[in-house]
Design a protein around this motif. Sequence first.
Motif, short mmCIF file in Angstrom:
data_model
loop_
_atom_site.label_atom_id
_atom_site.label_comp_id
_atom_site.label_asym_id
_atom_site.label_seq_id
_atom_site.Cartn_x
_atom_site.Cartn_y
_atom_site.Cartn_z
N ILE A 142 -5.15 -9.75 14.53
CA ILE A 142 -5.01 -11.16 14.17
C ILE A 142 -3.59 -11.43 13.66
O ILE A 142 -3.08 -10.71 12.79
CB ILE A 142 -6.04 -11.56 13.10
CG1 ILE A 142 -7.47 -11.38 13.64
CG2 ILE A 142 -5.82 -12.99 12.63
CD1 ILE A 142 -7.81 -12.23 14.83
N LEU A 143 -2.97 -12.48 14.17
CA LEU A 143 -1.65 -12.93 13.70
C LEU A 143 -1.65 -14.40 13.30
O LEU A 143 -0.91 -14.80 12.40
CB LEU A 143 -0.59 -12.70 14.79
CG LEU A 143 -0.31 -11.25 15.19
CD1 LEU A 143 0.64 -11.22 16.39
CD2 LEU A 143 0.29 -10.46 14.03
N HIS A 144 -2.46 -15.21 13.97
CA HIS A 144 -2.46 -16.65 13.72
C HIS A 144 -3.46 -16.99 12.61
O HIS A 144 -4.61 -16.52 12.64
CB HIS A 144 -2.84 -17.40 15.00
CG HIS A 144 -2.43 -18.84 14.99
ND1 HIS A 144 -3.03 -19.78 14.18
CD2 HIS A 144 -1.46 -19.51 15.68
CE1 HIS A 144 -2.48 -20.96 14.38
NE2 HIS A 144 -1.52 -20.82 15.29
N PRO A 145 -3.07 -17.82 11.65
CA PRO A 145 -4.00 -18.15 10.55
C PRO A 145 -5.27 -18.85 11.02
O PRO A 145 -6.33 -18.68 10.41
CB PRO A 145 -3.16 -19.05 9.63
CG PRO A 145 -2.00 -19.51 10.45
CD PRO A 145 -1.75 -18.42 11.44
N GLU A 146 -5.17 -19.63 12.10
CA GLU A 146 -6.38 -20.30 12.59
C GLU A 146 -7.37 -19.30 13.16
O GLU A 146 -8.59 -19.48 13.03
CB GLU A 146 -6.00 -21.35 13.64
CG GLU A 146 -5.25 -22.54 13.06
CD GLU A 146 -4.91 -23.58 14.13
OE1 GLU A 146 -5.45 -23.48 15.27
OE2 GLU A 146 -4.11 -24.48 13.83
N ASP A 147 -6.88 -18.23 13.78
CA ASP A 147 -7.77 -17.17 14.25
C ASP A 147 -8.43 -16.46 13.07
O ASP A 147 -9.62 -16.10 13.13
CB ASP A 147 -6.99 -16.16 15.09
CG ASP A 147 -6.58 -16.73 16.44
OD1 ASP A 147 -7.15 -17.74 16.87
OD2 ASP A 147 -5.67 -16.14 17.08
N ALA A 148 -7.68 -16.25 12.01
CA ALA A 148 -8.24 -15.61 10.82
C ALA A 148 -9.35 -16.47 10.23
O ALA A 148 -10.42 -15.96 9.85
CB ALA A 148 -7.14 -15.37 9.79
N LEU A 149 -9.11 -17.78 10.16
CA LEU A 149 -10.12 -18.68 9.61
C LEU A 149 -11.37 -18.69 10.48
O LEU A 149 -12.49 -18.66 9.97
CB LEU A 149 -9.52 -20.09 9.51
CG LEU A 149 -10.40 -21.16 8.86
CD1 LEU A 149 -10.79 -20.76 7.44
CD2 LEU A 149 -9.68 -22.51 8.86
N ASP A 164 -16.25 -9.35 8.02
CA ASP A 164 -16.10 -8.88 6.64
C ASP A 164 -14.66 -8.56 6.27
O ASP A 164 -14.37 -8.27 5.11
CB ASP A 164 -16.95 -7.62 6.44
CG ASP A 164 -18.42 -7.90 6.72
OD1 ASP A 164 -19.06 -8.56 5.88
OD2 ASP A 164 -18.92 -7.48 7.77
N GLY A 165 -13.77 -8.57 7.26
CA GLY A 165 -12.37 -8.28 6.98
C GLY A 165 -11.50 -8.73 8.15
O GLY A 165 -11.93 -8.71 9.30
N VAL A 201 -3.35 -14.44 4.82
CA VAL A 201 -3.91 -14.32 3.46
C VAL A 201 -4.23 -15.70 2.90
O VAL A 201 -5.29 -15.92 2.30
CB VAL A 201 -2.92 -13.58 2.54
CG1 VAL A 201 -3.35 -13.67 1.08
CG2 VAL A 201 -2.80 -12.11 2.96
N GLN A 202 -3.33 -16.64 3.10
CA GLN A 202 -3.56 -18.00 2.62
C GLN A 202 -4.75 -18.64 3.32
O GLN A 202 -5.56 -19.34 2.70
CB GLN A 202 -2.31 -18.84 2.83
CG GLN A 202 -2.41 -20.26 2.28
CD GLN A 202 -1.13 -21.04 2.47
OE1 GLN A 202 -0.24 -20.63 3.21
NE2 GLN A 202 -1.01 -22.17 1.78
N ALA A 203 -4.88 -18.39 4.63
CA ALA A 203 -5.95 -19.02 5.39
C ALA A 203 -7.33 -18.54 4.95
O ALA A 203 -8.28 -19.34 4.88
CB ALA A 203 -5.76 -18.76 6.89
N VAL A 204 -7.48 -17.25 4.67
CA VAL A 204 -8.82 -16.73 4.33
C VAL A 204 -9.18 -17.00 2.88
O VAL A 204 -10.35 -16.89 2.50
CB VAL A 204 -8.93 -15.22 4.63
CG1 VAL A 204 -8.60 -14.93 6.09
CG2 VAL A 204 -8.05 -14.39 3.72
N GLU A 205 -8.20 -17.32 2.05
CA GLU A 205 -8.43 -17.75 0.65
C GLU A 205 -9.29 -16.77 -0.13
O GLU A 205 -10.16 -17.17 -0.90
CB GLU A 205 -9.09 -19.13 0.65
CG GLU A 205 -8.21 -20.23 1.22
CD GLU A 205 -8.87 -21.59 1.18
OE1 GLU A 205 -10.10 -21.66 1.49
OE2 GLU A 205 -8.20 -22.57 0.84
N GLY A 206 -9.10 -15.47 0.10
CA GLY A 206 -9.80 -14.47 -0.69
C GLY A 206 -11.24 -14.25 -0.31
O GLY A 206 -11.95 -13.48 -0.98
#
Length: 430
Positions: free
Chosen positions: A294-301, A309-310, A335-340
């Motif tokens: 994953i590189l794109h924040p939208e993909d992470a979200l 789970d990760g 990191v910002q996209a998943v918000e912990g």
Amino acid sequence: MIGRRVQQRIYLEGLMGRRPPLPVRPDALEAEAQKRMSPEAFAYVAGGAGLEWTMEANREAFRRLALLPRMLRGTKPPGLGVELWGRRWAAPLFLCPIGVLELAHPEAELAAVRAAAKRGLPFMVSNQASHPLERVVEAAKAVNPEAPVFFQLYHSTDPRAVESFLRRAEKAGCAGVVLTVDTVQLGWRPRDLDLGHLPFLKGQGLAVYLTDPAFLGALDEPLEGPAFRPKPTLALLRNLLALRRTGRRYGLSLIQMQKAVRRFVATYSYPELSWEEVRRVRESTALPLLLKGILHPEDALRAVELGVDGVYVSNHGGRQVDGSLAALHALPQVVQAVEGRVPVLMDSGVRTGADAVKALALGARAVGLGRPYVYALALGGEEGVGAFLDHFLAELELTLALSGVGSLEELGPHFLAKENPPPQGGRGGA
């Protein structure tokens, strides 16, 4: 206080005229491994996609990010232990999934996983392992019953094999599944192409497949595409003999091995892989599921919304898309996209303990070690990987202590400064 202990041991050994078992500098480690490995093996491990600009970008990202140490904080060397997915890790590090480790050493994953387990570090078994998944997990547990071992999954076009792999990971006692989504087909890798070398065609890196009932049960099924009928050459004869030797290890005839290789080639690439397959894998296993590549924040979200789970930030060490964003640059946005909500892991370009500190400061919960441990494996098997890990752990702890970090929880962007100016000349692999 592993840092001081390892450092002092090396200096005391030096008094008796003994040097470290392998080079400490990452570039020297790579250069020494190149002397030991065959040209084909080294090219497969060291090479990247295209002009290898992504590999260079991975290293450049670390070079241009500066640590900002704080002084006189009265802190002891921090503890390195972390807890992720219900397991205790001795440090926020893990050994990345890397395939075909037999190119570096015959014991391959067995040697590497033992070295990691002895130090309480997780190991990720590649889908393209050189030893069966179960044997790798058993080797880790024999050393350390609590050692976390993850299974990396490449989603093939045959859902029966995917399902079988997941069941085997569960039964073997794996700590989680790492679904890799950035390698739905092989990237354009000039080093391998110039040598005409793809190890899978020789039966290397296929141990998980050659021990899988679903995959073997489908060997006689028809496949699309013309059959490959090459003209006999001396090189082809040597490769067929090697294929037969591999088959004997798994009780398979040469004909079965040829069918297995052809079936692997026909089902490995899956360009149509989509979020629907991620959803199905999520529903198919109760093991922790990590999404790698994953590189794109939208993909992470999107991944978090599907219940992974990760999230594992990676550009595959520069092996897939040349000119891709450096993994370290992608990390803060993810990191910002998943918000912990889930832990974020990271690899690609990590070479030193100081690199790991930078990634941890940007929000990674753990950092993956890749090519360097393969070079150490080539130079010294299990002992080589162990020495490399000791050196890396020592530098990690010393860098944290010298930066005034009292605990991993204190780490954050405030321990980093603005970008360094670009260096004058020089290249670095990733």
